[in-house]
Enzyme design. Structure first.
Site, PDB file in Angstrom:
ATOM      1  N   CYS A  87     -22.883  -3.900   9.374  1.00 53.30           N
ATOM      2  CA  CYS A  87     -23.298  -4.458  10.670  1.00 53.30           C
ATOM      3  C   CYS A  87     -24.532  -3.715  11.170  1.00 53.30           C
ATOM      4  O   CYS A  87     -24.448  -2.926  12.103  1.00 53.30           O
ATOM      5  CB  CYS A  87     -22.175  -4.309  11.688  1.00 53.30           C
ATOM      6  SG  CYS A  87     -20.628  -5.034  11.189  1.00 53.30           S
ATOM      7  N   ASP A 401     -27.392 -27.944   1.542  1.00 54.21           N
ATOM      8  CA  ASP A 401     -27.061 -26.583   2.008  1.00 54.21           C
ATOM      9  C   ASP A 401     -27.262 -25.615   0.836  1.00 54.21           C
ATOM     10  O   ASP A 401     -26.302 -25.085   0.274  1.00 54.21           O
ATOM     11  CB  ASP A 401     -25.596 -26.584   2.494  1.00 54.21           C
ATOM     12  CG  ASP A 401     -25.164 -25.239   3.065  1.00 54.21           C
ATOM     13  OD1 ASP A 401     -26.009 -24.331   3.202  1.00 54.21           O
ATOM     14  OD2 ASP A 401     -23.964 -25.084   3.356  1.00 54.21           O
ATOM     15  N   CYS A 428     -29.337 -20.834   5.050  1.00 57.03           N
ATOM     16  CA  CYS A 428     -29.091 -19.446   5.463  1.00 57.03           C
ATOM     17  C   CYS A 428     -30.359 -18.617   5.300  1.00 57.03           C
ATOM     18  O   CYS A 428     -30.325 -17.399   5.445  1.00 57.03           O
ATOM     19  CB  CYS A 428     -27.943 -18.849   4.654  1.00 57.03           C
ATOM     20  SG  CYS A 428     -28.200 -18.946   2.887  1.00 57.03           S
TER      21      CYS A 428
HETATM   22  C1  LIG Z   1     -24.827 -22.017   0.843  1.00 57.03           C
HETATM   23  S1  LIG Z   1     -23.677 -22.424  -0.366  1.00 57.03           S
HETATM   24  C2  LIG Z   1     -23.105 -23.993   0.156  1.00 57.03           C
HETATM   25  C3  LIG Z   1     -21.834 -23.911   0.843  1.00 57.03           C
HETATM   26  C4  LIG Z   1     -21.157 -25.199   1.211  1.00 57.03           C
HETATM   27  N1  LIG Z   1     -22.045 -26.247   1.665  1.00 57.03           N
HETATM   28  C5  LIG Z   1     -20.139 -24.874   2.293  1.00 57.03           C
HETATM   29  O1  LIG Z   1     -20.411 -25.111   3.473  1.00 57.03           O
HETATM   30  O2  LIG Z   1     -19.088 -24.304   1.974  1.00 57.03           O
HETATM   31  C6  LIG Z   1     -24.739 -22.878  -1.685  1.00 57.03           C
HETATM   32  C7  LIG Z   1     -24.010 -23.439  -2.895  1.00 57.03           C
HETATM   33  O3  LIG Z   1     -24.996 -23.847  -3.850  1.00 57.03           O
HETATM   34  C8  LIG Z   1     -24.496 -23.633  -5.147  1.00 57.03           C
HETATM   35  N2  LIG Z   1     -25.653 -23.615  -6.059  1.00 57.03           N
HETATM   36  C9  LIG Z   1     -26.559 -22.624  -6.237  1.00 57.03           C
HETATM   37  N3  LIG Z   1     -27.498 -22.987  -7.121  1.00 57.03           N
HETATM   38  C10 LIG Z   1     -27.206 -24.255  -7.498  1.00 57.03           C
HETATM   39  C11 LIG Z   1     -27.820 -25.184  -8.386  1.00 57.03           C
HETATM   40  N4  LIG Z   1     -28.925 -24.859  -9.057  1.00 57.03           N
HETATM   41  N5  LIG Z   1     -27.268 -26.387  -8.538  1.00 57.03           N
HETATM   42  C12 LIG Z   1     -26.129 -26.724  -7.845  1.00 57.03           C
HETATM   43  N6  LIG Z   1     -25.510 -25.893  -6.975  1.00 57.03           N
HETATM   44  C13 LIG Z   1     -26.034 -24.667  -6.818  1.00 57.03           C
HETATM   45  C14 LIG Z   1     -23.754 -22.326  -5.010  1.00 57.03           C
HETATM   46  O4  LIG Z   1     -22.807 -22.175  -6.044  1.00 57.03           O
HETATM   47  C15 LIG Z   1     -23.130 -22.452  -3.627  1.00 57.03           C
HETATM   48  O5  LIG Z   1     -21.834 -22.992  -3.701  1.00 57.03           O
END
Ligand SMILES: C[S@@+](CC[C@H](N)C(=O)[O-])C[C@H]1O[C@@H](n2cnc3c(N)ncnc32)[C@H](O)[C@@H]1O
Length: 474
Positions: A87, A401, A428
């Site tokens: 934190c 996302d 994020c």
């Molecule tokens: C910020 S998180 C999304 C979380 C989700 N929308 C939720 O609210 O729980 C980003 C997601 O993108 C996936 N990810 C990262 N690179 C990726 C790629 N090249 N293709 C598909 N998914 C991917 C990760 O595994 C992760 O689950």
């Protein structure tokens, strides 16, 4: 004003005034036409900065002496502040944190995005600025980190520790007495496990030699009141494992899922290891508007459940769903957004890299009798293909996302071609979001911007942007 410190490669800059908060929670100061990025300070502090890194256009440094403190400062409430990496913004009031988070989003969209922007909605803060996390992972260590005060006290301290990594140090663990991140009984459970382990002869983990019995402890709470504890050890020691888990079961009857992993590997990841459910259920559940999300020991779920609900409600509102829309939910994780919006959509297609998350997404549709979702596992740039679009149709709404790195250029290109009526971009990382929005700006206008704080006491900020497709001939 400028001194060369013999022990250091770079100079010490004295009495420099910290100017403003910039990216990644660092502050900026200026010296001889160079900017210096400094962590652990607040705008208005006057400090001596030891330069630790020098590049052509900027330097990085560490505050080594404070001459005067900023008015923005408040007393940090945690005894571990300044040593623990958890934190880092506790020295700023929550209102000040929110101010800088909003500014971070605005600066990025203006400087990197370079697109016409509407007035921003004020950042949505957390009702709870402490005890908001639903998951913490602690690590055992045979020689925990000693603070300067402990070293200077000349006293002997128990070196075996259970806590968090010192920032940037894989082998150093800070013993945690009280953590303000997760609600009760998280602290009591961790302390009970540590005490139990301290009373036995089995070694706490040594990350350098990669040996030792006690490895990790994961605690997951949920907004349904369910509670998971997962203990990770290096080898099977049935009596000890049974002993500690029985102790937890007796002392904390609120634990609904008590599990362990014997992880003989050299690294700490347990996604490829068998999880043994000792007592209770192998899952816990989160709930939003009557939709239940099953969370297993290996599942991904947003770590701030209450604020995730707020984030998803805004996402759904921006998506403007009436029940007739085909929605693509890109980077769907365990399908939480996809399932959350499914009842207001005609059909939802979720795409995600991690196959086990997609399995969870399908299970979550199943246990909620949601029948209008389809999920695909794979790399976004391959899965979001012409074939997929031919199969399901052109989306009316895209929710995206992505991880901190933002979207792959091929994915951005595909979104340009798709020309969905609306894109809701949840991010994020406002810097990569701003970059992607600029790339999309030929075809989409920014209609709404809503920053959301998911992680009080840290510099992290989430931002939701609504993009609306421009008329074809504009
Ligand atoms: C910020 S998180 C999304 C979380 C989700 N929308 C939720 O609210 O729980 C980003 C997601 O993108 C996936 N990810 C990262 N690179 C990726 C790629 N090249 N293709 C598909 N998914 C991917 C990760 O595994 C992760 O689950």
């Amino acid at each position: 004003m400028r001194k060369q410190n013999k022990k250091q490669k770079f100079e010490l800059i004295e009495q420099i005034r910290i100017e403003e908060m910039v990216a990644e929670g660092k502050c900026l100061a200026r010296h001889n036409n160079m900017v210096i990025f400094v962590g652990g300070v607040a705008p208005g502090d006057v400090v001596d900065v030891q330069v630790t890194k020098k590049k052509k256009s900027f330097m990085e440094g560490r505050a080594v002496r404070f001459h005067s403190y900023s008015d923005l400062r408040v007393e940090p409430f945690c005894e571990h502040f300044g040593v623990c990496g958890g934190c880092k913004w506790q020295h700023l009031s929550y209102d000040t944190q929110l101010h800088y988070k909003q500014k971070q989003v605005q600066d990025n969209l203006e400087r990197i995005g370079k697109v016409a922007l509407p007035a921003f909605d004020p950042i949505l803060g957390n009702d709870q600025d402490r005890y908001y996390r639903n998951k913490l992972e602690f690590t055992f260590s045979w020689n925990g980190w000693l603070t300067n005060e402990q070293i200077n006290s000349g006293q002997e301290f128990e070196r075996r520790a259970l806590g968090f990594h010192i920032p940037g140090r894989f082998d150093k663990i800070l013993n945690i007495e009280h953590c303000y991140l997760q609600p009760d009984p998280s602290n009591a459970i961790r302390l009970a496990v540590r005490d139990y382990a301290l009373n036995l002869d089995l070694p706490f983990y040594d990350a350098v030699k990669q040996e030792g019995f006690w490895r990790n402890l994961v605690i997951r709470t949920a907004n349904t009141g369910e509670l998971m504890v997962l203990l990770l050890v290096k080898w099977d020691e049935p009596e000890v494992i049974t002993g500690v888990l029985d102790m937890l079961h007796e002392r904390f009857p609120e634990i609904t899922s008590l599990q362990y992993v014997v992880n003989p590997k050299l690294n700490d990841t347990y996604h490829d290891q068998e999880v043994i459910c000792y007592k209770g259920s192998p899952y816990i559940h989160e709930e939003m508007e009557g939709i239940r999300f099953r969370v297993g020991p290996k599942s991904f779920y947003q770590t701030n459940s209450e604020q995730a609900y707020e984030l998803y409600k805004i996402t759904r509102e921006f998506a403007g769903l009436t029940g007739n829309e085909l929605v693509y939910d890109l980077y769907t994780g365990a399908g939480t957004i996809a399932n959350f919006v499914a009842r207001q959509s005609r059909e939802v297609i979720g795409i995600e890299y991690v196959p086990s998350a997609i399995e969870d997404a399908k299970i979550n549709s199943g246990i909620n009798n949601i029948t209008n979702t389809t999920f695909y596992a794979g790399d976004m740039k391959d899965i979001l293909s012409d074939d997929l679009i031919a199969r399901h149709g052109r989306p009316d709404v895209v929710i995206t996302d992505p991880p901190r790195a933002g979207m792959h250029p091929d994915v951005v290109e595909k979104l340009q071609q798709l020309h969905a009526d609306r894109i809701v971009y949840v991010s994020c990382n406002p810097a990569t979001q701003a970059r992607d929005i600029e790339l999309l700006s030929d075809k989409y206008d920014v209609l709404r911007v809503q920053p959301v704080d998911m992680f009080p006491q840290t510099h992290h900020v989430e931002n939701i942007v609504l993009l609306k497709s421009k008329p074809v001939n504009s």
